[in-house]
Design a protein around this motif. Structure first.
Motif, PDB file in Angstrom:
ATOM      1  N   CYS A   1       7.960  11.436 -42.378  1.00 59.62           N
ATOM      2  CA  CYS A   1       8.212  11.474 -43.323  1.00 59.62           C
ATOM      3  C   CYS A   1       6.753  13.114 -43.167  1.00 59.62           C
ATOM      4  CB  CYS A   1       7.976  11.473 -44.984  1.00 59.62           C
ATOM      5  SG  CYS A   1       9.517   9.616 -45.032  1.00 59.62           S
ATOM      6  N   LEU A   2       5.828  12.413 -43.306  1.00 63.48           N
ATOM      7  CA  LEU A   2       5.013  13.526 -43.328  1.00 63.48           C
ATOM      8  C   LEU A   2       4.725  14.182 -41.802  1.00 63.48           C
ATOM      9  CD1 LEU A   2       1.747  14.867 -44.927  1.00 63.48           C
ATOM     10  CD2 LEU A   2       1.189  13.175 -43.338  1.00 63.48           C
ATOM     11  N   ALA A   3       5.092  13.715 -41.027  1.00 62.90           N
ATOM     12  CA  ALA A   3       5.555  14.546 -39.772  1.00 62.90           C
ATOM     13  C   ALA A   3       6.968  15.498 -39.743  1.00 62.90           C
ATOM     14  CB  ALA A   3       5.786  13.415 -38.519  1.00 62.90           C
ATOM     15  N   LEU A   4       8.402  14.904 -39.994  1.00 65.53           N
ATOM     16  CA  LEU A   4       8.992  15.687 -40.431  1.00 65.53           C
ATOM     17  C   LEU A   4       9.000  16.746 -41.370  1.00 65.53           C
ATOM     18  CD1 LEU A   4      11.706  13.266 -41.095  1.00 65.53           C
ATOM     19  CD2 LEU A   4      11.429  14.610 -39.338  1.00 65.53           C
ATOM     20  N   ILE A   5       8.483  17.204 -42.092  1.00 62.56           N
ATOM     21  CA  ILE A   5       7.416  17.844 -43.854  1.00 62.56           C
ATOM     22  C   ILE A   5       6.844  18.800 -43.235  1.00 62.56           C
ATOM     23  CG2 ILE A   5       6.483  18.748 -45.375  1.00 62.56           C
ATOM     24  CD1 ILE A   5       6.933  16.251 -46.898  1.00 62.56           C
ATOM     25  N   ALA A   6       5.793  18.777 -41.876  1.00 60.34           N
ATOM     26  CA  ALA A   6       4.906  19.540 -41.242  1.00 60.34           C
ATOM     27  C   ALA A   6       5.842  20.189 -40.209  1.00 60.34           C
ATOM     28  CB  ALA A   6       4.188  18.431 -40.477  1.00 60.34           C
ATOM     29  N   ALA A   7       6.633  19.666 -39.623  1.00 57.23           N
ATOM     30  CA  ALA A   7       7.866  20.291 -38.766  1.00 57.23           C
ATOM     31  C   ALA A   7       8.839  21.274 -38.886  1.00 57.23           C
ATOM     32  CB  ALA A   7       8.936  18.855 -38.299  1.00 57.23           C
ATOM     33  N   GLY A   8       9.007  20.800 -40.833  1.00 55.08           N
ATOM     34  CA  GLY A   8       9.734  22.091 -40.997  1.00 55.08           C
ATOM     35  C   GLY A   8       8.930  23.430 -41.569  1.00 55.08           C
ATOM     36  N   ILE A   9       7.736  23.611 -41.925  1.00 52.09           N
ATOM     37  CA  ILE A   9       7.048  24.297 -42.218  1.00 52.09           C
ATOM     38  C   ILE A   9       6.614  24.917 -41.277  1.00 52.09           C
ATOM     39  CG2 ILE A   9       4.430  25.087 -43.525  1.00 52.09           C
ATOM     40  CD1 ILE A   9       5.221  21.981 -45.215  1.00 52.09           C
ATOM     41  N   PHE A  10       5.973  24.427 -39.442  1.00 53.09           N
ATOM     42  CA  PHE A  10       6.186  25.222 -38.907  1.00 53.09           C
ATOM     43  C   PHE A  10       6.648  25.516 -38.176  1.00 53.09           C
ATOM     44  CE2 PHE A  10       2.894  21.979 -37.568  1.00 53.09           C
ATOM     45  CZ  PHE A  10       1.458  22.457 -37.574  1.00 53.09           C
ATOM     46  N   HIS A  11       8.668  25.421 -38.719  1.00 51.81           N
ATOM     47  CA  HIS A  11       8.957  26.275 -38.321  1.00 51.81           C
ATOM     48  C   HIS A  11       9.115  27.694 -39.287  1.00 51.81           C
ATOM     49  CE1 HIS A  11      13.480  27.226 -36.589  1.00 51.81           C
ATOM     50  NE2 HIS A  11      14.018  27.130 -37.985  1.00 51.81           N
TER      51      HIS A  11
END
Lengths: 445, 105
Positions: free
Chosen positions: A405-415
């Protein structure tokens, strides 16, 4: 050995002693997430340490990152007092009955008795998740924020929902109070020293003064980075070591625990312990921070170096020496300070000392971010721990779900951040840089 | 009013001992002395450099060398003290022997 067997049986009897492969798995997840936290720490704290040196053109951005990484590693090797404080500081006892029996009954190693086994590892994981989310959110909005406070907020949030007692008085004295006074002190020191530096600079030719203070900024940026290495940078090192301790105490492997903590024995009793951070932890943390600054720190460097006030080299030198002095004095007298808070105060103070325009609206946005850091990171950490706990107490699967979940949130913010990127070459102010280096518009908060 | 005062006292009282005002005062004094001192001394090095480069008289050049050398020595001393402080933080010094806690083996 009798005591060791007794403790192991106690824990197994209550069913909380983990399957070692799953505990090891969670430990690995915690280490990966902790390194990810250090990577986001590189966006904020490490970037702040060299922001003014980049803004004045004293250093090329890439040189600044390398310099900062080097001094961070050196700092971690010359002192580990802050790592010790983090690993032994805020959390006092654990509520799990078995763990309490282990902690209160037999195994009390000075200061590091709080987190035991996979339960402890999941608390650490939740804390890191809260801190990473807050670091990424503030990074997206280009607001310099204290990674240390985010981590402390995360520890508090995860500890509270898991039933661990938090030492509130320690929190007030070692976190809240320093957060209030440190930017103000550095503001004053930087304002006075900038005023004096410009008085002296009038007697020196403009060109010589500019070149001289740029050279001086190599020293002052190194000092701030070294101070950061001995102070802020150690917090993640402390957390990883805390996770290792939680793992080994869960295992009750005394041989490992002794080798890790260098426990001193006298007449068969553990009388004190000398905390030590493994060398590989120091190196990995420093590398992750440097990687974070090199890939994403430019957003924060732009705010600190260009958006608060227009920084000149004598001013940058005064701000950095003031920051280093405040951080070191704070550490010496037992107040670990946030590099972000101190450097921000220093940059604002240097602007006032030079009588240059200071953008107080940017300063206000940063202050609001600072106020919300601990509660926000705490709430996210509490949610993260609760999510992991849904899959069972000390569940490895819960840890994996949380990490995903953390990786997905991080990916969203990076995007989202990639839509408004700030590139390294845009911040290069050295004489060999390609003009013009346009300063991107600030992101709306 | 009395109850408000009592509640306020209860809230404030536990926080009072957590603030070490003496340490705070020391931090302010040391920060001002070290931060401003280093900036001032570095400025003096540049002033010395200016005298060495621009002075036409030999005495001016000597004065520049002396000023620069003294200021550089001061800078090095402050940085050395800073690094010493980093290596030996006051807060991390052991106070007393920790009470006996666990028997091993």
């Amino acid at each position: 050995m009798r005591l060791y067997n007794e403790i192991t049986q106690q824990a197994r009897g209550a069913g909380t002693l983990p399957n070692m492969s799953s505990a090891l798995f969670i430990l690995l997840v915690v280490i990966v997430v902790a390194v990810a936290f250090d990577y986001t720490n590189g966006f904020h704290d490490t970037a702040n340490a060299v922001a003014t040196a980049i803004a004045t053109g004293a250093l090329k951005p890439r040189q600044a990152v390398i310099l900062s990484a080097f001094w961070n590693v050196v700092g971690a090797f010359i002192s580990i007092s802050v790592a010790t404080k983090i690993a032994s500081g805020l959390i006092s006892t654990i509520s799990s009955k078995t763990a309490k029996a282990v902690v209160n009954g037999h195994v009390i190693i000075h200061g590091v008795s709080a987190l035991v086994g996979t339960t402890g590892l999941l608390i650490v994981l939740g804390a890191l998740a809260g801190a990473i989310c807050w670091n990424l959110i503030t990074w997206y909005f280009t607001l310099p924020s204290s990674s240390s406070h985010a981590l402390i907020g995360g520890i508090i949030g995860a500890a509270l929902v898991s039933g661990v007692t938090v030492k509130w008085s320690a929190l007030a004295s070692s976190v809240i109070f320093p957060a209030l006074f440190s930017p103000l002190i550095c503001f004053g020191v930087a304002a006075i020293s900038t005023f004096m530096v410009y008085r002296l600079a009038k007697k020196v030719g403009a060109d010589r003064s500019k070149r001289g203070y740029r050279l001086g900024q190599l020293i002052s940026a190194s000092l701030v980075s070294l101070a950061h290495g001995t102070n802020d940078a150690q917090k993640t090192m402390g957390v990883i070591t805390l996770a290792l301790i939680a793992y080994y105490t869960g295992d009750h492997s005394w041989a490992h625990l002794h080798s890790l903590l260098a426990v001193t024995s006298s007449h068969g009793y553990v009388v004190s312990s000398k905390f030590s951070v493994p060398i590989w932890v120091k190196c990995i943390c420093a590398a992750a921070m440097a990687g974070g600054t090199a890939t994403g720190g430019w957003r924060i460097i732009n705010t600190m170096g260009n958006r608060i006030t227009d920084v000149e080299s004598p001013q940058g030198f005064a701000a950095e020496t003031g920051s280093a002095a405040v951080i070191l004095a704070g550490s010496y007298y037992g107040y670990p300070l946030s590099t972000t808070h101190v450097v921000s105060g220093g940059v604002m103070g240097s602007g006032v000392g030079r009588r240059a325009a200071v953008h107080w609206n940017v300063a206000g946005e940063m202050a609001v971010g600072w106020i919300f850091t601990i509660p926000s990171a705490g709430v996210v950490a509490a949610l993260a721990w609760s999510l992991a706990d849904l899959f069972g107490n000390g569940s490895a699967f819960g840890g994996v779900v949380l990490a995903v979940c953390l990786a997905l949130i991080a990916a969203g913010i990076f995007h989202l951040a990639s839509r408004k990127p700030i590139k390294m070459h845009e911040l290069d102010r050295t004489e060999t840089a390609k003009p013009p280096a346009a300063v991107p518009a600030p992101a709306a908060v | 009013m009395g109850s408000i005062a009592a509640v306020t006292y209860k809230v404030i009282k536990p926080a009072t001992p957590t603030v070490d005002w003496s340490a705070l005062w020391h931090i302010i004094v040391v920060s001002v002395a070290a931060g401003c001192g280093l900036a001032l001394l570095f400025g003096a090095i540049l002033l010395g450099w200016e005298l060495i480069a621009d002075s036409k008289k030999e005495s001016g050049k000597i004065g520049g060398y002396l000023l620069g050398a003294a200021a550089a020595a001061g800078c090095v001393a402050i940085i050395a003290i800073g690094i010493y402080v980093m290596c030996n933080p006051k807060a991390s010094k052991p106070n007393k022997v920790v009470p006996v806690a666990a028997k091993v083996g």
